[in-house]
Write a protein that holds these residues in place. Structure first.
Motif, mmCIF file in Angstrom:
data_model
loop_
_atom_site.group_PDB
_atom_site.id
_atom_site.type_symbol
_atom_site.label_atom_id
_atom_site.label_comp_id
_atom_site.label_asym_id
_atom_site.label_seq_id
_atom_site.Cartn_x
_atom_site.Cartn_y
_atom_site.Cartn_z
ATOM 1 N N HIS A 304 -9.983 1.923 -0.050
ATOM 2 C CA HIS A 304 -9.605 0.554 0.307
ATOM 3 C C HIS A 304 -10.546 -0.407 -0.406
ATOM 4 O O HIS A 304 -11.767 -0.307 -0.277
ATOM 5 C CB HIS A 304 -9.702 0.383 1.832
ATOM 6 N N ASP A 306 -11.322 -4.547 -0.822
ATOM 7 C CA ASP A 306 -11.037 -5.817 -0.151
ATOM 8 C C ASP A 306 -11.877 -6.911 -0.779
ATOM 9 O O ASP A 306 -13.056 -6.700 -1.092
ATOM 10 C CB ASP A 306 -11.344 -5.698 1.345
ATOM 11 N N ASP A 319 -6.287 -7.253 -0.653
ATOM 12 C CA ASP A 319 -6.791 -5.884 -0.635
ATOM 13 C C ASP A 319 -5.790 -4.917 -1.249
ATOM 14 O O ASP A 319 -4.589 -5.182 -1.298
ATOM 15 C CB ASP A 319 -7.169 -5.440 0.780
ATOM 16 N N TYR A 320 -6.338 -3.830 -1.713
ATOM 17 C CA TYR A 320 -5.567 -2.721 -2.272
ATOM 18 C C TYR A 320 -5.922 -1.472 -1.485
ATOM 19 O O TYR A 320 -7.098 -1.220 -1.189
ATOM 20 C CB TYR A 320 -5.892 -2.505 -3.747
ATOM 21 N N GLN A 321 -4.913 -0.648 -1.140
ATOM 22 C CA GLN A 321 -5.139 0.582 -0.401
ATOM 23 C C GLN A 321 -4.425 1.745 -1.085
ATOM 24 O O GLN A 321 -3.275 1.620 -1.505
ATOM 25 C CB GLN A 321 -4.630 0.450 1.033
ATOM 26 N N HIS A 344 0.479 3.460 -2.293
ATOM 27 C CA HIS A 344 -0.270 2.365 -2.893
ATOM 28 C C HIS A 344 0.174 1.084 -2.200
ATOM 29 O O HIS A 344 1.382 0.800 -2.126
ATOM 30 C CB HIS A 344 0.011 2.260 -4.396
ATOM 31 N N LEU A 346 -0.578 -3.238 -1.537
ATOM 32 C CA LEU A 346 -1.218 -4.505 -1.876
ATOM 33 C C LEU A 346 -0.891 -5.515 -0.783
ATOM 34 O O LEU A 346 0.253 -5.576 -0.311
ATOM 35 C CB LEU A 346 -0.725 -5.040 -3.219
ATOM 36 N N ARG A 367 4.144 -2.083 -0.299
ATOM 37 C CA ARG A 367 3.632 -0.714 -0.283
ATOM 38 C C ARG A 367 4.657 0.234 -0.877
ATOM 39 O O ARG A 367 5.832 0.194 -0.507
ATOM 40 C CB ARG A 367 3.303 -0.281 1.152
#
Length: 439
Positions: A304, A306, A319-321, A344, A346, A367
């Motif tokens: 993650h 942020d 954020d990106y996960q 993935h 955003l 996502r």
């Protein structure tokens, strides 16, 4: 504009050039706020400064004095926000000095030192401000007596209620196609023990429950505990934790997770200096499903990223996960269903401070999920093939602070999941009202 570099606890100042053209209402409110502060009424002064801002007044003097009043009232977050409005302007050095004082009040000496160093080194810093900054740096350099090893405790509570147009079941496995009201609650607490000059040992726990009165077979609960270590660095914080969590679905044990987490926080991101704060979080967990959920046995890995940025009255967070699942999956005599997606995601949230204590904003998220192995199910159940989902989400948020610790939030979210397998297509709307705060 004459110099106003006085320590926060001295007084407010009224520069010779206060305003541009217009904004007479805001000007009167501002001057009344100065009078209230000088009479010893910082709370009334703050309200008048906020009203002046709402009336359209925007000047360094207003934000400076608003920051002073908020600091006096102990609302360090509000003071931080006000002084940040002076950054990159003619009062940049003064803002950095005052932000250093706020970090001292937060017991963050390393962050305070960085602000004082920047204030002292600023090209436009008046000599008196340089002296004040150097004095603070000298004090920070002096040996400090070791504090008594008393734990620092914190708590958080949120209670919510709302309406869900399409109550969801297990994570991304099904949707009921039925709407209903729900209630939920989240309680969390933590203890921090000093383990060195800049190190902490932390113990925290959290409990979450969501209930659907009309569809109680979708009720869920989660309990989580973590034990960890963290260390303050010159540029932020580094830490690691051991985590244990247990969840229930429809009264049955769903998942037990045991894993390790690591994080790194930066006060200023070295990659992009315009970002005020950023964070990297990674975790790995072993999952054990309950008696009826053995398909969820396996591993989960997460990353993650942020980032947070303040721009005047705007708060922008993105954020990106990344999530990788390696589960047992569901194998039956009639087919196969994968519960092992790679995802993935955003997300961006934008909040605008309409007035002090009132924020309005929106969020957008996307996502993409791809499941490892193709689904094989009877035609009467749905389509077979490799499942790929694209989930889109948008929403609006309204927040109102009740005081320095508590706020009320209203949210409206719209979600649409588009899947390569028709049985996983669904739409969902959620309305929710929450009360949350620190204890």
């Amino acid at each position: 504009m004459r110099w106003r570099a006085l320590p926060l606890w001295f007084c407010l100042s009224i520069p010779q050039v206060l305003f541009g053209a217009g904004h007479e209402v805001g000007k009167d409110l501002f001057l009344e706020g100065i009078q209230q502060y000088q009479k010893g009424n910082p709370s009334a002064a703050r309200q008048l400064f906020e009203q002046a801002a709402a009336a359209g007044l925007s000047s360094p003097s207003l934000f400076y004095n608003l920051g002073v009043a908020c600091y006096q009232l102990g609302d360090l977050d509000a003071a931080d926000y006000a002084f940040r409005q002076l950054l990159s302007g003619p009062d940049d050095a003064l803002a950095r000095y005052n932000l250093g004082l706020i970090e001292l009040a937060r017991d963050n000496p390393e962050s305070a030192r960085r602000w004082f160093e920047q204030s002292a080194a600023a090209d436009n810093a008046p000599e008196k401000l340089r002296v004040l900054s150097q004095t603070q740096l000298t004090r920070l350099a002096e040996p400090q007596a070791a504090p008594a090893p008393t734990p620092d405790s914190r708590g958080y509570l949120a209670v919510s209620g709302g309406y869900d147009s399409n109550i969801a079941g297990l994570p991304d496995a099904s949707a009921s196609s039925e709407g209903g009201f729900f209630t939920e609650a989240l309680a969390a607490g933590s203890l921090a023990f000093q383990a060195g000059a800049d190190s902490l040992l932390t113990l925290d726990a959290a409990a979450f429950a969501r209930r659907h009165p009309s569809q109680d077979n979708y009720d869920s609960r989660v309990l989580q505990g973590r034990f960890g270590w963290s260390e303050k660095l010159d540029t932020g914080e580094l830490g690691a934790r051991f985590a244990l969590a247990q969840s229930w679905f429809d009264g049955e044990r769903f998942e037990r997770r045991v894993g390790l987490e690591g994080f790194r926080d930066w006060d200023f991101c070295s990659v992009a200096r315009t970002i005020d704060r950023c964070r990297l979080f990674v975790s790995a967990a072993q999952v054990t499903g309950g008696p009826d959920f053995e398909a969820y046995d396996g591993q989960v890995y997460r990353l993650h990223l942020d980032a947070l940025r303040y721009v005047q009255q705007w708060r922008i967070e993105g954020d990106y996960q990344l999530e990788i699942n390696r589960r047992r999956d569901m194998q039956t005599t009639n087919g196969f269903v994968s519960v092992s997606p790679t995802r993935h995601g955003l997300e961006m949230t934008v909040l605008y401070a309409v007035d002090r204590g009132v924020n309005i904003g929106g969020l957008g998220a996307f996502r993409h999920s791809r499941y490892v192995d193709p689904h094989r199910v009877p035609e009467s159940v749905g389509e077979s093939g490799t499942r790929r989902d694209n989930r889109f989400e948008a929403g609006v948020v309204l927040e109102r602070s009740l005081d320095a610790r508590w706020l009320v939030r209203a949210e409206w979210r719209i979600l649409e999941n588009q899947s390569s397998l028709a049985q996983y297509d669904y739409q969902r709307q959620t309305l929710m009202l929450s009360v949350e705060g620190s204890l």
